[in-house]
Design a protein around this motif. Structure first.
Motif, PDB file in Angstrom:
ATOM      1  N   TRP A 202       0.829  -1.210   0.000  1.00  8.45           N
ATOM      2  CA  TRP A 202       0.000   0.000   0.000  1.00  8.45           C
ATOM      3  C   TRP A 202       0.866   1.265   0.000  1.00  8.45           C
ATOM      4  N   THR A 203       1.950   1.249   0.776  1.00 13.81           N
ATOM      5  CA  THR A 203       2.830   2.425   0.836  1.00 13.81           C
ATOM      6  C   THR A 203       3.616   2.628  -0.453  1.00 13.81           C
ATOM      7  N   LEU A 204       3.766   1.559  -1.260  1.00 13.92           N
ATOM      8  CA  LEU A 204       4.529   1.658  -2.497  1.00 13.92           C
ATOM      9  C   LEU A 204       3.667   2.073  -3.688  1.00 13.92           C
ATOM     10  N   LEU A 205       2.344   2.041  -3.519  1.00 16.41           N
ATOM     11  CA  LEU A 205       1.451   2.395  -4.620  1.00 16.41           C
ATOM     12  C   LEU A 205       1.498   3.894  -4.895  1.00 16.41           C
ATOM     13  N   HIS A 206       1.265   4.256  -6.166  1.00 17.99           N
ATOM     14  CA  HIS A 206       1.123   5.660  -6.524  1.00 17.99           C
ATOM     15  C   HIS A 206      -0.207   6.185  -5.981  1.00 17.99           C
ATOM     16  N   ASP A 207      -0.311   7.497  -5.857  1.00 26.26           N
ATOM     17  CA  ASP A 207      -1.529   8.105  -5.308  1.00 26.26           C
ATOM     18  C   ASP A 207      -2.776   7.709  -6.101  1.00 26.26           C
ATOM     19  N   TYR A 208      -2.662   7.709  -7.455  1.00 27.69           N
ATOM     20  CA  TYR A 208      -3.841   7.391  -8.255  1.00 27.69           C
ATOM     21  C   TYR A 208      -4.264   5.938  -8.075  1.00 27.69           C
ATOM     22  N   GLN A 209      -3.275   5.062  -7.783  1.00 27.00           N
ATOM     23  CA  GLN A 209      -3.603   3.662  -7.565  1.00 27.00           C
ATOM     24  C   GLN A 209      -4.325   3.472  -6.235  1.00 27.00           C
ATOM     25  N   ARG A 210      -3.884   4.205  -5.211  1.00 29.59           N
ATOM     26  CA  ARG A 210      -4.585   4.141  -3.926  1.00 29.59           C
ATOM     27  C   ARG A 210      -5.997   4.714  -4.042  1.00 29.59           C
ATOM     28  N   HIS A 211      -6.126   5.775  -4.848  1.00 30.90           N
ATOM     29  CA  HIS A 211      -7.451   6.367  -5.056  1.00 30.90           C
ATOM     30  C   HIS A 211      -8.398   5.369  -5.700  1.00 30.90           C
ATOM     31  N   ARG A 212      -7.885   4.562  -6.643  1.00 32.31           N
ATOM     32  CA  ARG A 212      -8.738   3.572  -7.310  1.00 32.31           C
ATOM     33  C   ARG A 212      -9.263   2.542  -6.325  1.00 32.31           C
ATOM     34  N   VAL A 213      -8.394   2.106  -5.405  1.00 28.98           N
ATOM     35  CA  VAL A 213      -8.825   1.139  -4.396  1.00 28.98           C
ATOM     36  C   VAL A 213      -9.861   1.769  -3.474  1.00 28.98           C
ATOM     37  N   SER A 328     -18.545  -3.241 -13.231  1.00 26.36           N
ATOM     38  CA  SER A 328     -19.658  -3.490 -12.309  1.00 26.36           C
ATOM     39  C   SER A 328     -19.390  -2.967 -10.908  1.00 26.36           C
ATOM     40  N   GLY A 329     -18.185  -2.467 -10.658  1.00 31.27           N
ATOM     41  CA  GLY A 329     -17.880  -1.890  -9.356  1.00 31.27           C
ATOM     42  C   GLY A 329     -17.439  -2.873  -8.302  1.00 31.27           C
ATOM     43  N   ILE A 330     -17.042  -4.100  -8.698  1.00 32.68           N
ATOM     44  CA  ILE A 330     -16.588  -5.081  -7.711  1.00 32.68           C
ATOM     45  C   ILE A 330     -15.074  -5.269  -7.740  1.00 32.68           C
ATOM     46  N   LEU A 331     -14.391  -4.623  -8.692  1.00 29.29           N
ATOM     47  CA  LEU A 331     -12.936  -4.637  -8.780  1.00 29.29           C
ATOM     48  C   LEU A 331     -12.458  -3.218  -9.051  1.00 29.29           C
ATOM     49  N   PRO A 332     -11.203  -2.896  -8.658  1.00 32.48           N
ATOM     50  CA  PRO A 332     -10.674  -1.559  -8.939  1.00 32.48           C
ATOM     51  C   PRO A 332     -10.593  -1.304 -10.443  1.00 32.48           C
ATOM     52  N   VAL A 333     -10.673  -0.042 -10.820  1.00 39.63           N
ATOM     53  CA  VAL A 333     -10.603   0.332 -12.233  1.00 39.63           C
ATOM     54  C   VAL A 333      -9.163   0.213 -12.720  1.00 39.63           C
ATOM     55  N   VAL A 334      -8.954  -0.631 -13.706  1.00 39.89           N
ATOM     56  CA  VAL A 334      -7.650  -0.778 -14.365  1.00 39.89           C
ATOM     57  C   VAL A 334      -7.896  -0.786 -15.877  1.00 39.89           C
TER      58      VAL A 334
END
Length: 370
Positions: A202-213, A328-334
């Protein structure tokens, strides 16, 4: 009465079409047809999208035909060069790739390409070659080497940054390792270790990746920003009801509420217009695609062919599952396209190549004497 010239043409066409696996080609054709119908509706404000996609489909079928004509033994000989070439392209992207929206993922070689797409085929090809060469002598050292082969491209793609594609490439490679006989206790241990490392990840993720989660957990916390696309796609899917609003009648698409509606979110447009019944039909088509791929893998004559066919089939599954789950909103947007439906040339080439390889494995399988 047919002339000799017509007979020659007919025989030539039969020989050309003989490389295709009938059931697999039919399933892919049906999904592509659904995709074109949906794209026409989704891209009505984007002139030329349908024409471009038809061109992409023709290119995809050409790649499919070429790959289906190449025996698996020949593919095996090119496994190492293709993998090495893919790694070289990824290194080139890291050094002087094109930057779009803050990510360095593309390379201009006269045409703009995304080398990470190549690794979706090159990695399982390389790993299948590796395990074929060590058939009968596979131990923990071989699995460690295989993990290293997997980690190199996955790490380079993650640095672009493109976490979604990196995970998909890693998953495709992992399927080969799993099918090669990796013990379940090792898989469980890896899963536990991965779960335990999540705070560090989690600490290694970029800000936009954390926002997606975070948007996956609560998209309403930023309804006009990061959560907008998830909220609108879920509304589109729900508003389709049982039978859908009808072709060209989807309001979410025409009022521009659905972002990326011709690419990653085309499933939302399809769901709104064709409803639950349409979704069931589409899911059945994808299940048939996966079932045919697994059947080809089971009937493969060599370890290399079996592992490669299994990995490519599971790649199709991952594409469809992740895309539908994301929309469908059950997985992060990638950034994962819906196989054979989303607009795009590079993905269509990759999918066509994978399908062609499956057809080649089916066509060149050896009959077992009983």
């Amino acid at each position: 009465m047919d002339t000799p010239y017509q007979d020659v043409i007919r025989n030539k066409l039969k020989s050309w079409l003989a490389v295709f696996d009938g059931p697999l080609a039919l399933i892919v054709f049906l999904i592509m047809s659904v995709g074109i119908v949906t794209l026409y509706s989704a891209g009505i404000d984007f002139p030329g999208r349908v024409e471009d996609q038809l061109r992409n489909i023709l290119i995809g079928f050409a790649i499919m035909w070429i790959a289906a004509s190449v025996p698996p033994q020949t593919l095996m000989r090119f496994a190492v060069p293709i993998y090495t070439f893919g790694i070289a392209l990824l290194l080139a992207v890291a050094m002087f790739g094109l930057i779009k929206k803050g990510a360095r993922r593309w390379l201009n070689i006269g045409i703009v390409i995304q080398p990470s797409e190549i690794m979706k085929i090159a990695l399982p090809l390389m790993l299948a070659w590796f395990f074929q060469k060590r058939e009968g002598h596979i131990g923990w050292k071989e699995y460690l080497i295989a993990m290293g082969i997997l980690a190199i491209p996955a790490g380079l793609i993650m640095k672009q940054p493109d976490l979604g594609t990196a995970l998909l490439v890693a998953a495709t490679g992992f399927y080969v390792i799993f099918l090669a006989g990796l013990a379940w206790k090792v898989i469980i241990a890896m899963f536990v270790a991965g779960a335990a490392s999540l705070p560090i990840v989690w600490t290694l993720l970029h800000d936009y990746q954390r926002h997606r989660v975070m948007m996956l957990i609560d998209p309403s916390s930023d309804p006009l920003g990061k959560g907008f696309h998830i909220i609108q796609s879920v509304i589109a899917i729900g508003s389709g009801g049982i039978t859908g609003k009808g072709w060209l009648q989807g309001t979410q698409a025409y009022l521009h509420f659905i972002p990326e509606r011709t690419t990653d979110f085309i499933f939302a447009v399809f769901s709104e217009e064709f409803g639950l019944i349409g979704n069931i039909v589409l899911i059945i088509l994808y299940l048939l695609l996966i079932a045919r791929g697994l059947m080809i893998a089971m009937n493969a004559s060599t370890v290399f062919a079996r592992l490669l066919a299994g990995a490519i089939t599971m790649m199709f599954f991952m594409y469809a599952f992740v895309n539908m789950g994301m929309v469908s909103g059950i997985l992060p947007v990638v950034g994962v396209p819906l196989p054979f439906m989303s607009y795009g040339g590079t993905a269509m080439v990759t999918l066509g190549l994978g399908t062609g390889i499956l057809m080649s494995i089916q066509r060149h399988r050896k009959l077992v004497q009983t």
